[in-house]
Design a protein around this motif. Structure first.
Motif, short mmCIF file in Angstrom:
data_model
loop_
_atom_site.label_atom_id
_atom_site.label_comp_id
_atom_site.label_asym_id
_atom_site.label_seq_id
_atom_site.Cartn_x
_atom_site.Cartn_y
_atom_site.Cartn_z
N GLY A 59 45.31 43.06 38.52
CA GLY A 59 44.11 43.46 37.80
C GLY A 59 43.99 42.77 36.46
O GLY A 59 42.90 42.33 36.06
N LEU A 60 45.11 42.69 35.72
CA LEU A 60 45.10 42.01 34.43
C LEU A 60 44.76 40.53 34.58
O LEU A 60 44.01 39.97 33.78
N TYR A 63 41.07 40.26 35.29
CA TYR A 63 40.28 40.53 34.09
C TYR A 63 40.30 39.34 33.14
O TYR A 63 39.27 38.95 32.58
N ARG A 64 41.49 38.77 32.96
CA ARG A 64 41.61 37.60 32.08
C ARG A 64 40.79 36.43 32.63
O ARG A 64 40.12 35.70 31.87
N LYS A 65 40.84 36.27 33.93
CA LYS A 65 40.08 35.19 34.55
C LYS A 65 38.57 35.40 34.35
O LYS A 65 37.82 34.45 34.08
N GLN A 66 38.14 36.68 34.44
CA GLN A 66 36.73 36.99 34.24
C GLN A 66 36.32 36.70 32.80
O GLN A 66 35.23 36.17 32.54
N LEU A 67 37.19 37.07 31.83
CA LEU A 67 36.88 36.81 30.44
C LEU A 67 36.73 35.31 30.18
O LEU A 67 35.83 34.88 29.45
N GLU A 70 33.45 34.25 31.65
CA GLU A 70 32.32 34.67 30.82
C GLU A 70 32.25 33.85 29.54
O GLU A 70 31.16 33.54 29.05
#
Length: 447
Positions: A59-60, A63-67, A70
């Motif tokens: 999950g982390l 999330y980091r990949k999404q940030l 973005e």
């Protein structure tokens, strides 16, 4: 990287296995009689813990990949917006009016799409209006199509001030028109909640309309502005805790209209302004707990109208003003706990008229005022609990006229007033319970 991850996973699994084994061993030893450790339970607990840890790590990572994604998208958008800004700015500087018009619309759309830099886009549009402008088509320096470009900018700004709650509204932003030249424009029904500056602006011909506009806590600055033939229209506008400042402005053959406007806690300043043949109109305006300040203003052949205005707890202040051949007209106005002050003002051949006005608890003060050939007219006015104060005033060849006025439970003060060739006329006036403080001079006509 993969071997390192495997080693870390192995060490973590080994640690979890031993922790689980010790936990189950302790639990088994505490039983009566003691039981052996169930290895299957230890393995299940270890696998479950590793699965949870893996899920959290996954999950982390996601999330980091999404940030990062973005962030890349945001940078790409910012780069695109910056390119649009550069293009629009270049269009505004083009020689052809049609291209400049395209730049106006492009910059307005960019402001809608780029909230972080919306004020910058607004500042550029305002800066365009501050550039030198010659409205006369026959004068040197006039640019063909320039008036249309400028009127379009004003129209675009107005369109963004109509709905304060809209996502693309500009109502809370600031507008700087310092030194700009206006020959008309329409800000009618707009909502101003920020600061708007017309400092040193010139209004020559045409009408700049703020009709039915709303000023809520904002400031509109006309300090040092020049009105020579143009009209600024605040008719039916609403001022709530806002400020409109015409300090040191010059009015020559121009008009500023506040007819039917509502002032609730707002302030309008004309301190040090000069009126020469111009008109300021407050006909039918309503003042409740607000202030209109003409301190030290100069009126020469100009007119200020307050016909039919209503004053409730508000103040209109002409202290120290100079009237030379001009007119201030309060005919039919209603004063209820309001104050109109001409303290220390000078009247020479000018007129202040309160004909048919109604005073109920209000105050009109001419303390230490000087009248030389001027006239103050209270003809057919009604005083019911109100007060008129001429304490220390000087009258030379002027007239204070209370012809056919009605006094019931009001007060008129002339203590310390000086009369030299002047007259105070009460012919036809009706007195019932009114107190007069005359001082030492002879009683006036009709008293």
């Amino acid at each position: 990287m993969a071997p390192v991850a495997l080693i870390v996973a192995g060490v973590l699994g080994w640690g979890i296995y031993h922790y689980a084994y010790d936990h189950f061993a302790q639990a088994a030893a505490d039983q009566k009689p003691p039981k052996p450790v169930n290895i299957n339970d230890v393995l299940k607990a270890t696998v479950t813990a590793l699965t949870l840890v893996g899920a959290v790590l996954a999950g982390l990572y996601a999330y980091r990949k999404q940030l990062l994604a973005e962030g890349d998208a945001h940078r790409a958008d910012a780069s695109q917006l910056a390119e649009r800004y550069t293009t629009a700015a270049e269009q505004l500087g083009h020689d052809q009016a049609a291209v400049r018009l395209a730049g106006v619309y492009a910059l307005a759309r960019l402001a809608d799409d780029w909230a972080e830099q919306r004020q910058v886009c607004i500042d550029v549009l305002c800066a365009y209006l501050r550039m030198p402008y010659e409205p006369d088509p026959t004068a040197p320096g006039h640019k063909a199509g320039e008036r249309e470009v400028r009127q379009t900018i004003i129209r675009v700004i107005r369109d963004h001030l109509q709905e304060p709650d809209a996502a693309t509204a500009w109502c809370l932003h600031d507008f700087n028109f310092t030194g700009a030249v206006f020959d008309g424009g329409n800000f009618a029904t707009s909502h101003f909640r920020g600061a708007t500056s017309f400092f040193g602006a010139t209004f020559s011909g045409g009408t700049l309309s703020f009709r039915r506009a709303t000023f809520n806590g904002g400031t509109v600055n006309f300090v040092g502005a020049m009105f020579n033939g143009g009209t600024v229209d605040f008719g039916r506008a609403t001022f709530s805790d806002g400020t409109v400042d015409f300090g040191r402005a010059t009015f020559s053959d121009g008009t500023v209209s506040f007819d039917g406007a509502t002032f609730s806690g707002g302030t309008v300043y004309f301190v040090g302004a000069t009126f020469s043949g111009s008109t300021v109109n407050f006909d039918g305006a309503t003042f409740s707990d607000g202030l209109v300040n003409f301190d030290a203003a100069t009126f020469s052949d100009g007119t200020v109208y307050f016909v039919g205005a209503t004053f409730s707890g508000s103040t209109v202040d002409f202290d120290g003003a100079t009237f030379s051949g001009s007119t201030v007209d309060f005919d039919g106005a209603t004063f209820s706990d309001g104050t109109v002050s001409f303290d220390g003002a000078t009247f020479s051949d000018g007129t202040v008229s309160f004909v048919v006005a109604t005073f109920s608890g209000g105050l009109v003060s001419f303390v230490l005022a000087t009248f030389s050939g001027g006239r103050v007219d209270f003809g057919r006015a009604t005083f019911s609990g109100g007060r008129v104060d001429f304490v220390g005033a000087t009258f030379s060849d002027g007239l204070v006229d209370f012809d056919a006025a009605t006094f019931s439970d009001g007060t008129v003060y002339f203590d310390g007033a000086t009369f030299s060739g002047a007259a105070v006329n009460f012919t036809g006036a009706t007195f019932s319970g009114t107190v007069f403080e005359w001082g030492s001079f002879p009683l006036p006509v009709g008293a």
